[in-house]
Design a protein around this motif. Sequence first.
Motif, PDB file in Angstrom:
ATOM      1  N   LEU A 723       0.826  -1.202   0.000  1.00 27.98           N
ATOM      2  CA  LEU A 723       0.000   0.000   0.000  1.00 27.98           C
ATOM      3  C   LEU A 723       0.865   1.258   0.000  1.00 27.98           C
ATOM      4  CD1 LEU A 723      -2.854   1.107   0.092  1.00 27.98           C
ATOM      5  CD2 LEU A 723      -2.819   0.906   2.582  1.00 27.98           C
ATOM      6  N   SER A 724       1.987   1.211   0.684  1.00 31.85           N
ATOM      7  CA  SER A 724       2.904   2.346   0.703  1.00 31.85           C
ATOM      8  C   SER A 724       3.441   2.642  -0.696  1.00 31.85           C
ATOM      9  CB  SER A 724       4.058   2.067   1.666  1.00 31.85           C
ATOM     10  OG  SER A 724       4.994   3.120   1.658  1.00 31.85           O
ATOM     11  N   VAL A 750       5.910   2.297   7.668  1.00 30.49           N
ATOM     12  CA  VAL A 750       6.051   2.099   6.225  1.00 30.49           C
ATOM     13  C   VAL A 750       5.027   2.931   5.469  1.00 30.49           C
ATOM     14  CG1 VAL A 750       5.769   0.394   4.380  1.00 30.49           C
ATOM     15  CG2 VAL A 750       7.104  -0.190   6.385  1.00 30.49           C
ATOM     16  N   LEU A 751       3.794   2.976   5.975  1.00 22.94           N
ATOM     17  CA  LEU A 751       2.760   3.794   5.335  1.00 22.94           C
ATOM     18  C   LEU A 751       3.117   5.278   5.377  1.00 22.94           C
ATOM     19  CD1 LEU A 751      -0.482   2.041   6.640  1.00 22.94           C
ATOM     20  CD2 LEU A 751       0.354   2.076   4.293  1.00 22.94           C
ATOM     21  N   SER A 752       3.711   5.697   6.475  1.00 22.31           N
ATOM     22  CA  SER A 752       4.122   7.103   6.593  1.00 22.31           C
ATOM     23  C   SER A 752       5.155   7.455   5.537  1.00 22.31           C
ATOM     24  CB  SER A 752       4.675   7.373   7.997  1.00 22.31           C
ATOM     25  OG  SER A 752       3.705   7.078   8.987  1.00 22.31           O
ATOM     26  N   GLU A 753       6.056   6.530   5.246  1.00 24.61           N
ATOM     27  CA  GLU A 753       7.069   6.765   4.204  1.00 24.61           C
ATOM     28  C   GLU A 753       6.409   6.967   2.842  1.00 24.61           C
ATOM     29  OE1 GLU A 753      10.196   7.224   4.514  1.00 24.61           O
ATOM     30  OE2 GLU A 753      10.478   6.677   6.623  1.00 24.61           O
ATOM     31  N   GLY A 754       5.387   6.130   2.562  1.00 24.47           N
ATOM     32  CA  GLY A 754       4.688   6.287   1.282  1.00 24.47           C
ATOM     33  C   GLY A 754       3.960   7.611   1.192  1.00 24.47           C
ATOM     34  N   LEU A 755       3.336   8.028   2.296  1.00 29.46           N
ATOM     35  CA  LEU A 755       2.622   9.309   2.300  1.00 29.46           C
ATOM     36  C   LEU A 755       3.565  10.491   2.114  1.00 29.46           C
ATOM     37  CD1 LEU A 755       0.177   8.543   5.250  1.00 29.46           C
ATOM     38  CD2 LEU A 755      -0.520   9.026   2.897  1.00 29.46           C
ATOM     39  N   ALA A 756       4.785  10.355   2.619  1.00 30.15           N
ATOM     40  CA  ALA A 756       5.758  11.457   2.540  1.00 30.15           C
ATOM     41  C   ALA A 756       6.464  11.514   1.193  1.00 30.15           C
ATOM     42  CB  ALA A 756       6.784  11.317   3.663  1.00 30.15           C
ATOM     43  N   SER A 757       6.136  10.623   0.273  1.00 31.81           N
ATOM     44  CA  SER A 757       6.763  10.628  -1.043  1.00 31.81           C
ATOM     45  C   SER A 757       6.365  11.890  -1.811  1.00 31.81           C
ATOM     46  CB  SER A 757       6.336   9.390  -1.832  1.00 31.81           C
ATOM     47  OG  SER A 757       6.752   9.477  -3.174  1.00 31.81           O
ATOM     48  N   MET A 779       4.750   9.380  12.248  1.00 33.66           N
ATOM     49  CA  MET A 779       3.905   9.860  11.154  1.00 33.66           C
ATOM     50  C   MET A 779       3.678  11.370  11.259  1.00 33.66           C
ATOM     51  SD  MET A 779       0.015   8.749  10.158  1.00 33.66           S
ATOM     52  CE  MET A 779      -0.655   9.790  11.427  1.00 33.66           C
ATOM     53  N   VAL A 780       3.435  11.828  12.494  1.00 37.35           N
ATOM     54  CA  VAL A 780       3.230  13.271  12.692  1.00 37.35           C
ATOM     55  C   VAL A 780       4.470  14.052  12.271  1.00 37.35           C
ATOM     56  CG1 VAL A 780       2.948  15.034  14.478  1.00 37.35           C
ATOM     57  CG2 VAL A 780       1.478  13.007  14.485  1.00 37.35           C
ATOM     58  N   GLY A 781       5.637  13.464  12.543  1.00 37.73           N
ATOM     59  CA  GLY A 781       6.873  14.130  12.144  1.00 37.73           C
ATOM     60  C   GLY A 781       7.035  14.238  10.638  1.00 37.73           C
ATOM     61  N   LYS A 782       6.307  13.384   9.890  1.00 37.19           N
ATOM     62  CA  LYS A 782       6.392  13.410   8.429  1.00 37.19           C
ATOM     63  C   LYS A 782       5.356  14.335   7.787  1.00 37.19           C
ATOM     64  CE  LYS A 782       9.522  10.136   7.516  1.00 37.19           C
ATOM     65  NZ  LYS A 782      10.693  10.334   6.626  1.00 37.19           N
ATOM     66  N   LEU A 783       4.481  14.948   8.599  1.00 30.83           N
ATOM     67  CA  LEU A 783       3.385  15.726   8.035  1.00 30.83           C
ATOM     68  C   LEU A 783       3.874  16.816   7.079  1.00 30.83           C
ATOM     69  CD1 LEU A 783       0.944  16.205  11.059  1.00 30.83           C
ATOM     70  CD2 LEU A 783       0.670  14.742   9.063  1.00 30.83           C
ATOM     71  N   GLN A 784       4.934  17.470   7.451  1.00 31.83           N
ATOM     72  CA  GLN A 784       5.418  18.572   6.629  1.00 31.83           C
ATOM     73  C   GLN A 784       5.899  18.096   5.258  1.00 31.83           C
ATOM     74  OE1 GLN A 784       8.145  21.030   8.711  1.00 31.83           O
ATOM     75  NE2 GLN A 784       8.507  22.442   7.016  1.00 31.83           N
ATOM     76  N   GLN A 785       6.244  16.791   5.181  1.00 30.79           N
ATOM     77  CA  GLN A 785       6.766  16.257   3.925  1.00 30.79           C
ATOM     78  C   GLN A 785       5.671  15.710   3.013  1.00 30.79           C
ATOM     79  OE1 GLN A 785      10.029  13.476   4.612  1.00 30.79           O
ATOM     80  NE2 GLN A 785      10.480  14.477   6.561  1.00 30.79           N
ATOM     81  N   ILE A 786       4.426  15.598   3.532  1.00 22.16           N
ATOM     82  CA  ILE A 786       3.324  15.095   2.700  1.00 22.16           C
ATOM     83  C   ILE A 786       2.856  16.254   1.833  1.00 22.16           C
ATOM     84  CG2 ILE A 786       1.061  13.987   2.689  1.00 22.16           C
ATOM     85  CD1 ILE A 786       1.658  12.860   5.429  1.00 22.16           C
ATOM     86  N   PRO A 787       3.142  16.223   0.553  1.00 18.04           N
ATOM     87  CA  PRO A 787       3.020  17.426  -0.280  1.00 18.04           C
ATOM     88  C   PRO A 787       1.609  17.972  -0.432  1.00 18.04           C
ATOM     89  CG  PRO A 787       3.433  15.475  -1.646  1.00 18.04           C
ATOM     90  CD  PRO A 787       3.624  15.054  -0.223  1.00 18.04           C
ATOM     91  N   ALA A 788       0.592  17.112  -0.541  1.00 17.50           N
ATOM     92  CA  ALA A 788      -0.752  17.594  -0.869  1.00 17.50           C
ATOM     93  C   ALA A 788      -1.698  17.570   0.319  1.00 17.50           C
ATOM     94  CB  ALA A 788      -1.339  16.758  -2.007  1.00 17.50           C
ATOM     95  N   LEU A 789      -1.255  17.133   1.486  1.00 19.88           N
ATOM     96  CA  LEU A 789      -2.155  16.920   2.618  1.00 19.88           C
ATOM     97  C   LEU A 789      -2.713  18.241   3.131  1.00 19.88           C
ATOM     98  CD1 LEU A 789      -3.237  14.619   4.430  1.00 19.88           C
ATOM     99  CD2 LEU A 789      -1.444  15.236   6.064  1.00 19.88           C
TER     100      LEU A 789
END
Length: 867
Positions: A723-724, A750-757, A779-789
């Motif tokens: 899914l990632s 792993v899902l967080s990595e996919g979201l941060a792509s 996952m929260v730490g990756k929020l800034q890297q999720i481009p469209a969220l």
Amino acid sequence: MEPRAAAARELLLGALEDLSQEHLKRFRHKLRDQRVDGRNIPWGRLEGADALDLVELLVHFYGPERALDVAQKTLQRADVRDVAARLKERRLQSLGPSSPAQLSVSEYKKKYREHVLRQHAKVKERDARSVKISKRFTKLLIAEEPEAERARRSDTHTFNRLFGRDEEGERRLTVALQGPAGIGKTMAARKILYDWAAGKLYHSHVDFAFFLSCRELLERPGTCSLADLILDQCPDREAPVQQMLAQSERLLFILDGVDEMLAPEPAEPAPCRNPHEAASGARVLGSLLSKELLPAARLLVTRRAAAPGRLQARLCSPQCAEVCGFSDKDRKKYFYKFFQDEWKAEHAYRSVKENEMLFSLCFVPAVCWIVCTVLRQQLQRGQDLWRASKTTTSVYLLFVASVLRSAPAADGAQLQRELRKLCRLARDGVLGGRARFSEEDLERLQLCGAKVQTQFLSKKEMPGVLETEVTYQFIDQSFQEFLAALSYLLEDEGAPRAAAGGIEALLQGDPALRGHLKLTTRFLFGLLSTERMCEIERHFGCTASERVKQQVLRWVQDQGQGRPRAAPEGTEEILAPQGTEESEEEEGEELDSPLELLYCLYETQEDAFVHQALRGLPELVLERVHFGRMDLAVLSYCVRCCPAGQALRLVSCRLAAAQEKKKRSLMKRLQGSLGGSSSGATAGKPPGSPLRPLCEAMIDRQCGLNSLTLSRCKLSDSVCRDLSEALREAPALAELGLFHNGLSEAGLRVLSEGLASPQCRVQTLRVQQPGLQEALQYMVGKLQQIPALTTLDLSGCQLSEPALTCLYTTLKCPGCRLQTLRLTSVELSEQSLQELRAVETANPRLVITHPALDVHPKPPKVSISAL
């Protein structure tokens, strides 16, 4: 038979009344020790019994005439030989010379087993050829509940396990072999009967096993008793039926095709409880299934559907086992058994294996048989398989086309006309729930003596009330259903439509009968593709009706009308109690209706048609589906073809497809336990998860899937990996919901990595998962890297103080694009609430939802996809 039984009772009573009290007491003691077939009358029932009681006990345990033999021997052992001699003389005068002495149960058991071995040594294939079952039967994969994800090959050990003890140590009395049409259920049931007769199965538990076709039983004229049915299975009329029934716990009834039984009606007659009571076939069958009749007997039933509601009302606590078809290894074995020539088998197998789609369909034995039959014809003419086939429909059409091509050219037009009439006969039977046809039915359509009669119909003589009744049935039920579907495409455009048998009768018929029409409906969809319609025109010499295709398309689009939309914010997931994912399936048959519709669309293999059809179904919801590999292939194909804005929601689904259970070598087990990574499997790419086909469909360029929700689906780490990867590339996926899926820390990371792509297009993310505080912080730490969220919903999650601190820091960052944050049901301290208010003040564009922040007005609802 009844007058002889009454005479036997009178003879017994007369002999026992001749005894003095002392001799009667001695008779009772000797009778206690008189063992017949390894059993005797319990002393508790003999002690104090008078002459009349003893007669009843003797007749009940041994049957009327057998009781005379037992009484005569017991009188001799009790030293009252004069009474024994008078009994013998009176018996001769009253009943005449007796037939050859009836065998004891133990003696008859051997005779009956030999009879079964002779009767079932050969089975008829779909073309009416007889083949030895030992030569043709190929092992199938069978998955037992509750380990439905692990399938075992159907060897003696697997069959013996079916009637083992359950988790509470209780003996299983009802086992249901279930699976789709053509998967091999009937053949497996016949092999079980044959192996029992050969002494390989249930030897210490079952004395007699009987195979009953439910369809034949339901269509049997007049009335019959269970004792009559048992006698029909025996090699002669001297079977000790009474003694068999007296030990019902040692009987096995194999009931093939119980799908024919409908749900019990409120006004239905009371069930039979007496095996000698004459009743309709339906009443006898229903009483067996509900355990009202012979409750201690074992039942093995075969059925198509997995626990449909109408049938579940009949069965009593069945142990379910899914028949999953052939493994890759057994597919090849089937080819060798079919051709019985190594060169031909290898040549045929290689030609099919080159066609990946056709080879994948060959896990279904019925499809495998059709493919082999057509290949045999092609090889006889020095040709190979003439075209690639992707669906079951195309394989069946291939078989019918081969029948047409095998006829002389001069007979081609005549054969085409006959086949069209045969299709009409099949349709009348399917819509009317009939599988047997009389000679009058064939005469009405001018099919008597037709060439197609020998190709597709088998003749059977059944005992009638007054005379033998001749009936005809299709060589296999699936052929009747296929030809019924084909009949709709062969209608002339200008011809008046039959009101009783039109397309509406198939698609919009009585819901109680829809289960019988599923396969016909699938075949109809499969015949609607432009490619199949061209083949029909070529083989049948007529233009396939385009009108039918438009009617079917409108019907599919109408299925989405009036369906309620799911609440977008997922609040129903927060309020739902933890136990609801396994709620009772009160409408079990309705749960798989969306998947059944997807199966129909899959059969078309026409992307444009599926794309257009799904426009009327913007939201697909599949609940409590135990996905097999074919189910996932069907879902994946439809997702690949779905239009823009499509939503998919999987609720309480089992995503572990049944896999063959294989024995691992000692070295591999040691490597696995030590965590070694030297093997090629661990060093290379991780094995794919059951969800990989769906994930691959999501990244297809034409896929318009906009929203995906997975709720209570127990996602493994391997599923999260696939899914990632899909999140990185899915072209249209804008919303993702993950609710109570039993994620692990590693899976959520792993899902967080996919979201941060950088390529991820997810704009709305909703997560509800207890625990996993470290992974949630990651996952929260990756929020800034999720481009469209832009929308994040963590309602119901347990956020630790470090995770909340990380969240505040991210929200205050100038590069954060988040516009909506929902924290409903998240426990927050007063300090955390102050931090949130500070974040809102610093970022006015951000709307935060939490009950403690009610000083702020509720944000207006935004229009998002319907989930």
